[in-house]
Design a protein around this motif. Structure first.
Motif, PDB file in Angstrom:
ATOM      1  N   ARG A  79       0.849  -1.186   0.000  1.00 14.65           N
ATOM      2  CA  ARG A  79       0.000   0.000   0.000  1.00 14.65           C
ATOM      3  C   ARG A  79       0.891   1.244   0.000  1.00 14.65           C
ATOM      4  N   ASN A  80       1.254   1.659  -1.193  1.00 17.28           N
ATOM      5  CA  ASN A  80       2.201   2.764  -1.364  1.00 17.28           C
ATOM      6  C   ASN A  80       1.561   4.115  -1.069  1.00 17.28           C
ATOM      7  N   ASN A  81       2.236   4.893  -0.249  1.00 14.22           N
ATOM      8  CA  ASN A  81       1.836   6.279  -0.030  1.00 14.22           C
ATOM      9  C   ASN A  81       2.249   7.109  -1.245  1.00 14.22           C
ATOM     10  N   TRP A  82       2.182   8.414  -1.128  1.00 14.21           N
ATOM     11  CA  TRP A  82       2.442   9.306  -2.272  1.00 14.21           C
ATOM     12  C   TRP A  82       3.905   9.282  -2.673  1.00 14.21           C
ATOM     13  N   ASP A 105      -3.251  21.711   7.396  1.00 16.74           N
ATOM     14  CA  ASP A 105      -2.028  21.231   8.039  1.00 16.74           C
ATOM     15  C   ASP A 105      -1.853  19.732   7.837  1.00 16.74           C
ATOM     16  N   GLY A 106      -2.583  19.173   6.869  1.00 19.70           N
ATOM     17  CA  GLY A 106      -2.491  17.738   6.627  1.00 19.70           C
ATOM     18  C   GLY A 106      -1.096  17.309   6.224  1.00 19.70           C
ATOM     19  N   LYS A 107      -0.692  16.139   6.702  1.00 17.69           N
ATOM     20  CA  LYS A 107       0.655  15.643   6.425  1.00 17.69           C
ATOM     21  C   LYS A 107       0.638  14.565   5.344  1.00 17.69           C
ATOM     22  N   VAL A 108       1.778  14.443   4.674  1.00 17.91           N
ATOM     23  CA  VAL A 108       1.963  13.426   3.634  1.00 17.91           C
ATOM     24  C   VAL A 108       3.247  12.659   3.926  1.00 17.91           C
ATOM     25  N   GLN A 144       1.303 -10.901   3.487  1.00 16.43           N
ATOM     26  CA  GLN A 144       1.481  -9.647   4.203  1.00 16.43           C
ATOM     27  C   GLN A 144       0.823  -8.489   3.458  1.00 16.43           C
ATOM     28  N   VAL A 145       0.314  -7.535   4.249  1.00 14.96           N
ATOM     29  CA  VAL A 145      -0.184  -6.263   3.728  1.00 14.96           C
ATOM     30  C   VAL A 145       0.680  -5.176   4.350  1.00 14.96           C
ATOM     31  N   TYR A 146       1.468  -4.514   3.543  1.00 19.10           N
ATOM     32  CA  TYR A 146       2.414  -3.528   4.046  1.00 19.10           C
ATOM     33  C   TYR A 146       1.931  -2.109   3.744  1.00 19.10           C
ATOM     34  N   GLU A 147       1.823  -1.296   4.795  1.00 23.43           N
ATOM     35  CA  GLU A 147       1.553   0.134   4.646  1.00 23.43           C
ATOM     36  C   GLU A 147       2.901   0.837   4.513  1.00 23.43           C
ATOM     37  N   LEU A 148       3.165   1.385   3.341  1.00 25.74           N
ATOM     38  CA  LEU A 148       4.491   1.927   3.057  1.00 25.74           C
ATOM     39  C   LEU A 148       4.452   3.440   2.929  1.00 25.74           C
ATOM     40  N   GLY A 149       5.327   4.108   3.658  1.00 24.26           N
ATOM     41  CA  GLY A 149       5.406   5.563   3.586  1.00 24.26           C
ATOM     42  C   GLY A 149       6.768   6.048   4.020  1.00 24.26           C
ATOM     43  N   GLY A 150       7.051   7.309   3.724  1.00 20.53           N
ATOM     44  CA  GLY A 150       8.319   7.907   4.123  1.00 20.53           C
ATOM     45  C   GLY A 150       8.421   8.048   5.633  1.00 20.53           C
ATOM     46  N   ASP A 151       9.635   8.120   6.117  1.00 17.41           N
ATOM     47  CA  ASP A 151       9.878   8.162   7.565  1.00 17.41           C
ATOM     48  C   ASP A 151       9.401   9.459   8.210  1.00 17.41           C
ATOM     49  N   GLU A 152       9.384  10.553   7.454  1.00 16.05           N
ATOM     50  CA  GLU A 152       9.099  11.866   8.043  1.00 16.05           C
ATOM     51  C   GLU A 152       7.958  12.562   7.291  1.00 16.05           C
ATOM     52  N   PRO A 153       6.713  12.316   7.704  1.00 15.05           N
ATOM     53  CA  PRO A 153       5.580  13.009   7.071  1.00 15.05           C
ATOM     54  C   PRO A 153       5.737  14.521   7.201  1.00 15.05           C
ATOM     55  N   TRP A 154       5.285  15.238   6.174  1.00 15.01           N
ATOM     56  CA  TRP A 154       5.484  16.677   6.139  1.00 15.01           C
ATOM     57  C   TRP A 154       4.171  17.403   5.848  1.00 15.01           C
ATOM     58  N   THR A 155       4.117  18.686   6.218  1.00  8.87           N
ATOM     59  CA  THR A 155       2.947  19.533   5.995  1.00  8.87           C
ATOM     60  C   THR A 155       3.167  20.396   4.750  1.00  8.87           C
ATOM     61  N   PRO A 156       2.114  21.048   4.240  1.00 10.81           N
ATOM     62  CA  PRO A 156       2.306  21.975   3.121  1.00 10.81           C
ATOM     63  C   PRO A 156       3.330  23.072   3.416  1.00 10.81           C
ATOM     64  N   ALA A 157       3.353  23.556   4.659  1.00 12.89           N
ATOM     65  CA  ALA A 157       4.346  24.578   5.008  1.00 12.89           C
ATOM     66  C   ALA A 157       5.759  24.026   4.866  1.00 12.89           C
ATOM     67  N   GLU A 158       5.939  22.774   5.265  1.00  7.64           N
ATOM     68  CA  GLU A 158       7.256  22.155   5.131  1.00  7.64           C
ATOM     69  C   GLU A 158       7.582  21.865   3.670  1.00  7.64           C
ATOM     70  N   LEU A 159       6.559  21.563   2.872  1.00  7.22           N
ATOM     71  CA  LEU A 159       6.785  21.395   1.439  1.00  7.22           C
ATOM     72  C   LEU A 159       7.241  22.708   0.813  1.00  7.22           C
ATOM     73  N   LEU A 180      -8.041  15.330  -3.672  1.00  2.00           N
ATOM     74  CA  LEU A 180      -6.841  14.755  -3.062  1.00  2.00           C
ATOM     75  C   LEU A 180      -6.284  15.672  -1.980  1.00  2.00           C
ATOM     76  N   GLN A 181      -6.387  16.981  -2.205  1.00  2.00           N
ATOM     77  CA  GLN A 181      -5.965  17.937  -1.178  1.00  2.00           C
ATOM     78  C   GLN A 181      -6.868  17.828   0.059  1.00  2.00           C
ATOM     79  N   THR A 182      -8.150  17.630  -0.175  1.00  2.00           N
ATOM     80  CA  THR A 182      -9.076  17.425   0.948  1.00  2.00           C
ATOM     81  C   THR A 182      -8.715  16.163   1.711  1.00  2.00           C
ATOM     82  N   ASN A 183      -8.405  15.106   0.985  1.00  2.00           N
ATOM     83  CA  ASN A 183      -7.965  13.865   1.623  1.00  2.00           C
ATOM     84  C   ASN A 183      -6.726  14.101   2.475  1.00  2.00           C
ATOM     85  N   THR A 184      -5.804  14.885   1.952  1.00  2.98           N
ATOM     86  CA  THR A 184      -4.590  15.198   2.705  1.00  2.98           C
ATOM     87  C   THR A 184      -4.936  15.950   3.987  1.00  2.98           C
ATOM     88  N   ARG A 185      -5.835  16.929   3.881  1.00  4.99           N
ATOM     89  CA  ARG A 185      -6.260  17.688   5.056  1.00  4.99           C
ATOM     90  C   ARG A 185      -6.894  16.774   6.103  1.00  4.99           C
TER      91      ARG A 185
END
Length: 285
Positions: free
Chosen positions: A139-142, A166-169, A193-208, A250-255
């Motif tokens: 299950r790949n994240n963004w 302030d939603g994180k990705v 196995q079902v693997y939830e895969l994502g980066g180690d450090e989720p970030w906000t739009p401000a951090e983007l 998708l932005q709403t989903n992120t929020r």
């Protein structure tokens, strides 16, 4: 062991081929499925990789490509609305061929999320389970590369437009997810196995925005707007109404936090930290 990579001419598929080769898989044990433009895989064919025609919409090509295969990576289709029947062709062929492992690139929390892209992934996971084919779900994240257009807009305007609050990705570069796919295709112990895969450090739009500024070497201002304003801005930029609405959804989903979670599974599979946001954006600049 023969490994089939579907949609191998795509960006993720080619990266998986690279990582399979880097992990020491014999080129002659790799089969690369190309829907069109097989010449795009000529460099792999020159190394001994078998390039075959595989069109998700043509069940006969899928069945032919599946013959003699032990493990399969089903890279999810890229056309929303028709992916389930496309994936059904691959699942059916894998079941008929007695494939030992089917690895599928799904979406975060596909069975329990409001993510606008999730329903087709959930349906595909259900098809796989019903087929009885031994499987691993990724299950790949963004992908960090999904923000290439934001980088170009920031380059041109010095602004990042967002309705994600302030939603994180928990993003990571496509190569990290491709390497994880190569790991589960070449190691034992991942079936079921079902693997939830994502980066180690989720970030906000401000951090983007800050990361874009660092990569571009200029100030990038975060411009927070409502969903309705965002749709209008996207349409003014040239997107049609449906596409603009989809992007805003998708932005709403992120929020709402649907892309925020990361439990470290991706980095554990890789045996190293995931590539951070700034380093993931640099190649796009």
């Amino acid at each position: 062991m023969t490994v089939l990579v579907t949609a191998a001419t795509g960006q993720l598929g080619r990266l998986v081929l690279d990582h399979l080769l880097a992990r020491g898989v014999e080129p002659t044990s790799i089969r690369a499925g190309a829907r069109r433009d097989p010449e795009r895989l000529s460099a792999y064919a020159a190394k001994g990789v078998e390039v075959v025609h595989l069109d998700y919409d043509d069940a006969e090509t899928v069945t032919a490509a599946m013959q003699g295969v032990d493990r399969v990576l089903l890279v999810s289709g890229s056309e929303p609305g028709i992916r389930v029947p496309q994936h059904q062709n691959v699942v059916d062929a894998a079941a008929a061929a007695g494939v030992q492992q089917l690895v599928y690139t799904s979406a975060p929390k596909a069975d329990d999320t409001t993510l606008v892209l999730a329903p087709e992934h959930k349906a595909t996971e259900e098809l796989i389970e019903a087929s009885g084919v031994p499987a691993t779900i990724l299950r790949n994240n963004w992908y960090t590369e999904n923000y290439a257009s934001d980088l170009e807009a920031a380059r041109a305007t010095g602004t990042l437009v967002s309705s994600a609050g302030d939603g994180k990705v928990a993003s990571a570069p496509r190569a990290d997810f491709a390497e994880a796919a190569a790991v589960v295709l070449t190691e034992d112990g991942h079936v079921g196995q079902v693997y939830e895969l994502g980066g180690d450090e989720p970030w906000t739009p401000a951090e983007l925005a800050a990361a874009l500024g660092e990569v571009l070497g200029r100030d990038v201002e975060l411009r927070e707007v409502s969903t309705e304003e965002h749709v209008a801005i996207l349409q003014q930029a040239g997107l049609d109404e449906g596409t603009a609405g989809f992007v805003a959804a998708l932005q709403t989903n992120t929020r709402e936090g649907t892309l925020a979670d990361s439990d470290g599974t991706l980095s554990r599979l890789l045996g190293r930290p995931t590539v951070g946001l700034v380093d993931g954006l640099r190649p796009l600049a």
